[in-house]
Design a protein around this motif. Structure first.
Motif, PDB file in Angstrom:
ATOM      1  N   GLN A  22     -11.516  -1.073  -2.737  1.00 28.07           N
ATOM      2  CA  GLN A  22     -10.727   0.147  -2.642  1.00 28.07           C
ATOM      3  C   GLN A  22     -10.407   0.399  -1.188  1.00 28.07           C
ATOM      4  O   GLN A  22     -11.224   0.154  -0.305  1.00 28.07           O
ATOM      5  N   GLY A  26      -7.229   4.267  -2.559  1.00 27.32           N
ATOM      6  CA  GLY A  26      -7.711   3.692  -3.803  1.00 27.32           C
ATOM      7  C   GLY A  26      -9.169   4.062  -4.057  1.00 27.32           C
ATOM      8  O   GLY A  26      -9.922   4.332  -3.134  1.00 27.32           O
ATOM      9  N   TRP A  49      -1.543   4.616  -0.352  1.00 21.96           N
ATOM     10  CA  TRP A  49      -1.228   3.270  -0.836  1.00 21.96           C
ATOM     11  C   TRP A  49      -1.949   2.959  -2.158  1.00 21.96           C
ATOM     12  O   TRP A  49      -1.556   2.039  -2.889  1.00 21.96           O
ATOM     13  N   ARG A  51      -4.737   1.448  -2.888  1.00 21.38           N
ATOM     14  CA  ARG A  51      -5.189   0.055  -3.058  1.00 21.38           C
ATOM     15  C   ARG A  51      -6.514  -0.019  -3.820  1.00 21.38           C
ATOM     16  O   ARG A  51      -7.548   0.415  -3.323  1.00 21.38           O
ATOM     17  N   THR A  52      -6.452  -0.567  -5.017  1.00 23.95           N
ATOM     18  CA  THR A  52      -7.605  -0.616  -5.914  1.00 23.95           C
ATOM     19  C   THR A  52      -7.612  -1.954  -6.640  1.00 23.95           C
ATOM     20  O   THR A  52      -6.579  -2.394  -7.154  1.00 23.95           O
ATOM     21  N   GLU A  99      -7.920  -5.602   3.375  1.00 27.49           N
ATOM     22  CA  GLU A  99      -7.184  -6.797   2.921  1.00 27.49           C
ATOM     23  C   GLU A  99      -5.851  -6.926   3.635  1.00 27.49           C
ATOM     24  O   GLU A  99      -5.446  -8.014   4.034  1.00 27.49           O
ATOM     25  N   TRP A 100      -5.126  -5.818   3.797  1.00 27.11           N
ATOM     26  CA  TRP A 100      -3.799  -5.895   4.416  1.00 27.11           C
ATOM     27  C   TRP A 100      -3.889  -6.406   5.850  1.00 27.11           C
ATOM     28  O   TRP A 100      -3.105  -7.260   6.264  1.00 27.11           O
ATOM     29  N   ARG A 106      -0.392 -13.557   1.023  1.00 27.62           N
ATOM     30  CA  ARG A 106      -0.380 -12.423   0.090  1.00 27.62           C
ATOM     31  C   ARG A 106       0.895 -12.492  -0.738  1.00 27.62           C
ATOM     32  O   ARG A 106       1.988 -12.580  -0.191  1.00 27.62           O
ATOM     33  N   HIS A 110       6.143  -5.673  -6.935  1.00 31.24           N
ATOM     34  CA  HIS A 110       6.192  -4.233  -6.692  1.00 31.24           C
ATOM     35  C   HIS A 110       7.430  -3.592  -7.313  1.00 31.24           C
ATOM     36  O   HIS A 110       8.489  -4.215  -7.403  1.00 31.24           O
ATOM     37  N   LEU A 180      -5.404  -6.856  -6.510  1.00 32.36           N
ATOM     38  CA  LEU A 180      -5.354  -5.406  -6.437  1.00 32.36           C
ATOM     39  C   LEU A 180      -3.967  -4.888  -6.782  1.00 32.36           C
ATOM     40  O   LEU A 180      -3.003  -5.643  -6.862  1.00 32.36           O
ATOM     41  N   SER A 181      -3.910  -3.581  -6.971  1.00 30.45           N
ATOM     42  CA  SER A 181      -2.642  -2.893  -7.123  1.00 30.45           C
ATOM     43  C   SER A 181      -2.440  -2.021  -5.901  1.00 30.45           C
ATOM     44  O   SER A 181      -3.390  -1.413  -5.405  1.00 30.45           O
ATOM     45  N   ASP A 182      -1.216  -1.967  -5.383  1.00 33.04           N
ATOM     46  CA  ASP A 182      -0.891  -0.987  -4.350  1.00 33.04           C
ATOM     47  C   ASP A 182       0.587  -0.660  -4.444  1.00 33.04           C
ATOM     48  O   ASP A 182       1.360  -1.337  -5.102  1.00 33.04           O
TER      49      ASP A 182
END
Length: 203
Positions: A22, A26, A49, A51-52, A99-100, A106, A110, A180-182
């Protein structure tokens, strides 16, 4: 030699190989769960964002540079349950919390605005090297690292959708894998969803 089948890295069970992830709004325990054999992420509006997702607790992928075969990661999604999904490779020696910032490779699907379009993007070290519009979230995305440092993203039929080159040093300890989702930049703070079925690795 006997051809090896794909190795299943994830199939709806976090097991001890995966750790919740997270960042940037997230929250795994609030927005993610394992349901019907999938990792389901559902981030409501108002979470930056959002991010999770999850990351591997150790290296899962090593660069094939100089070898004879590439490495293929196949991600299977439920398109009905997915607006935004990211697969990312982060050097194992990097901190796991961002992560970013630390990714080398990556790939993401989206929703660019609430009305579309849907896009697929390949980033290499925070640079978007290629983006294309897609008609819908695909059921399968393949990310291929080749021995010549090419990075190729294909659909289930093998059609090349995105490609780039991975420069620089190869992390000697390999890459952790993130899923993940963001949210896309233009949709900041909007809801995102991901339904992840499987991740497989093959040569």
């Amino acid at each position: 030699p006997v051809a090896k089948g794909p190795e299943v890295l994830f199939a709806g069970d976090m097991s001890d190989q995966w750790i919740p992830y997270q960042a940037d709004g997230g929250k795994f325990k609030d927005f993610a769960n394992l349901d019907q054999g999938m990792l389901v992420v559902d981030v409501p509006a108002g979470h930056s964002w959002g991010r999770t997702g999850m990351h591997s607790n150790a290296s899962m992928v090593f660069s094939p540079r100089g070898g004879s075969e590439g490495v293929r990661l196949s991600v299977l999604l439920d398109p009905q349950g997915t607006t935004d999904a990211v697969l990312s490779l982060v050097p194992a020696e990097a901190k796991t919390d961002n992560e970013w910032r630390y990714h080398h490779v990556r790939v993401g699907v989206h929703l660019e605005t609430d009305d579309g379009p849907q896009t697929m993007t390949l980033w290499i070290a925070q640079q978007a090297v290629m983006t294309r519009e897609i008609a819908a979230v695909p059921e399968r995305i393949d990310l291929v690292l080749r021995p010549d440092d090419a990075v190729v993203v294909t659909d289930a039929s093998g059609k090349v959708l995105l490609q780039g080159v991975l420069p620089g040093d190869v992390p000697k300890d390999g890459y952790r894998l993130y899923a993940l989702s963001d949210v896309a930049t233009k949709r900041g703070n909007k809801p995102v969803r991901m339904a992840l079925k499987r991740i497989e690795r093959s040569a």
